[in-house]
Enzyme design. Structure first.
Site, mmCIF file in Angstrom:
data_model
loop_
_atom_site.group_PDB
_atom_site.id
_atom_site.type_symbol
_atom_site.label_atom_id
_atom_site.label_comp_id
_atom_site.label_asym_id
_atom_site.label_seq_id
_atom_site.Cartn_x
_atom_site.Cartn_y
_atom_site.Cartn_z
ATOM 1 N N LYS A 160 -10.387 -69.336 -23.986
ATOM 2 C CA LYS A 160 -10.136 -68.695 -22.683
ATOM 3 C C LYS A 160 -8.750 -69.108 -22.182
ATOM 4 C CE LYS A 160 -12.111 -68.342 -18.011
ATOM 5 N NZ LYS A 160 -11.241 -69.117 -17.131
ATOM 6 N N SER A 194 -6.477 -64.039 -19.920
ATOM 7 C CA SER A 194 -6.628 -64.499 -18.536
ATOM 8 C C SER A 194 -5.452 -65.365 -18.127
ATOM 9 C CB SER A 194 -7.903 -65.359 -18.470
ATOM 10 O OG SER A 194 -8.040 -66.013 -17.226
ATOM 11 N N HIS A 247 -6.287 -67.286 -15.414
ATOM 12 C CA HIS A 247 -7.114 -68.262 -14.692
ATOM 13 C C HIS A 247 -6.764 -68.258 -13.191
ATOM 14 C CE1 HIS A 247 -9.514 -72.151 -15.529
ATOM 15 N NE2 HIS A 247 -9.590 -71.916 -14.234
ATOM 16 N N ARG A 254 -2.866 -69.682 -12.376
ATOM 17 C CA ARG A 254 -2.448 -71.093 -12.454
ATOM 18 C C ARG A 254 -0.936 -71.213 -12.619
ATOM 19 N NH1 ARG A 254 -5.196 -75.312 -12.860
ATOM 20 N NH2 ARG A 254 -3.945 -76.264 -14.493
ATOM 21 N N ASP A 286 -10.394 -61.294 -17.945
ATOM 22 C CA ASP A 286 -10.741 -61.480 -16.536
ATOM 23 C C ASP A 286 -9.472 -61.513 -15.699
ATOM 24 O OD1 ASP A 286 -9.697 -64.085 -16.566
ATOM 25 O OD2 ASP A 286 -11.614 -65.070 -16.262
ATOM 26 N N GLY A 288 -14.870 -62.299 -11.273
ATOM 27 C CA GLY A 288 -14.569 -63.700 -10.938
ATOM 28 C C GLY A 288 -14.849 -64.023 -9.489
ATOM 29 N N ARG A 289 -13.782 -64.343 -8.739
ATOM 30 C CA ARG A 289 -13.958 -64.819 -7.365
ATOM 31 C C ARG A 289 -14.674 -63.817 -6.479
ATOM 32 N NH1 ARG A 289 -8.001 -65.618 -6.499
ATOM 33 N NH2 ARG A 289 -8.114 -64.069 -8.150
#
Ligand SMILES: Cc1cc2nc3c(=O)[nH]c(=O)nc-3n(C[C@H](O)[C@H](O)[C@H](O)COP(=O)(O)O)c2cc1C
Length: 307
Positions: free
Chosen positions: A175, A197, A199, A202, A229, A252-253
């Site tokens: 991932k 992704s 993430h 980041r 994602d 996700g979120r």
């Protein structure tokens, strides 16, 4: 004024949302029909190509829910979706697996390699579908190795990938792939799936996953499963990712509030709504199966996407 500015210009989440919204879809109604969203992954059938995210620490981020990690696993199980779990100790992962949700375990890039191997072995023993690492958590915001919940992280080499792959009978999924280079290294070292992704941003100015996805698909498609994602919040977002070559996507979120409000039921309702919208767009674009979804139905910057 300043307090109205929601994002910094470098915010990869904002850039990703704008890119997703810039992708348009044409309609293909004649000879279309009622679609099925079933998919097959690693030898098992799921009702939807929309998966839960590799979340963790919901006792901290959603303290309203006593056991948010198990609740969202149950939500995934109830709608027949593949469930993902991020950083977790074996005790917690065991409880999640016991919900019966088919689950992928994403461990951290712990500097303590024995911990990764132990978590992979435990996941295998409790029936996980696949295991993996989020390679985008190796480095901190200051360029050193990351420290997550007090635990030291480190970078992963190609040799590390080979060791991880040979340590387990489960498929290994990496991932945090966001380049053709990393995707090819994964493929060359026996990895069976990647999750494209950044993430939730980041790194500043990280490329939107859907912008790099077509090149990744061209390079390694067919050799491994490709998941995506980051800001996949609607059925339309999911459709666009599938059209550009993803095998499945993770929300996700967007699931945080539904988890806080209604636990498993909130997850189930939100994902069902996304899947209903995906089905609607499949019907409008003449796709009877998920395999029928393809890039030429999409337009980016006024130009049709190529096959
Ligand atoms: C509360 C929370 C915990 C997360 N924990 C992990 C984790 O342990 N491992 C991981 O790989 N990703 C973790 N993520 C990242 C998500 O899996 C996902 O990659 C990211 O949120 C991007 O998707 P989004 O833009 O739709 O939120 C976490 C995200 C959130 C919001």
């Amino acid at each position: 004024m300043a307090e109205n500015v929601k994002f910094r210009p470098s915010d990869a989440n904002h850039i990703t949302r704008s890119y997703l919204d810039s992708i348009l879809i044409e309609e293909r109604l004649i000879d279309s029909g009622i679609p099925s969203t079933k998919i097959e992954l690693f030898g098992e059938t799921y009702e939807t190509p929309i998966m839960t995210p590799a979340f963790s620490h919901l006792h901290v981020f959603a303290p309203e829910r006593e056991d948010g990690m198990c609740e969202y696993a149950r939500g995934a199980k109830n709608i027949g979706a593949l469930n993902w779990v991020g950083m977790s100790e074996n005790e917690e992962f065991g409880r999640i697996a016991a919900t019966g949700a088919r689950t992928v375990r994403i461990a951290k890039p712990y500097a303590d390699r024995d911990k990764i191997l132990d978590q992979f072995a435990f996941a295998e023993s409790v029936g996980a579908v696949a295991v993996g690492i989020d390679i985008d958590h190796s480095y901190s915001g200051k360029g050193g190795y990351d420290l997550v919940q007090g635990e030291k992280m480190t970078g992963l080499s190609s040799a590390d990938l080979r060791e991880l792959v040979s340590s387990t009978r489960l498929p290994v999924v990496i991932k945090g792939v966001l380049s053709v280079q990393d995707a090819v290294k994964c493929a060359e070292n026996g990895v069976q799936g990647i999750l494209v992704s950044h993430h939730h941003g980041r790194m500043p100015f990280a490329i939107p996953p859907l912008m790099v996805l077509p090149e990744i698909v061209k390079a390694v498609g067919g050799r491994m499963k490709i998941f995506v994602d980051c800001s996949i919040d609607t059925g339309a977002d999911a459709y666009k990712a599938l059209a550009l070559g993803a095998d499945a996507v993770a929300v996700g979120r967007a699931l945080m509030q539904p988890i806080i409000d209604e636990g498993a039921l909130g997850v189930e309702k939100y994902m069902r709504r996304m899947n209903d919208e995906l089905s609607m767009i499949m019907a409008f674009t003449g796709c009877k199966t998920v395999q029928d979804i393809e890039p030429t139905a999409l337009w980016i910057n006024g130009r049709r996407c190529e096959k």
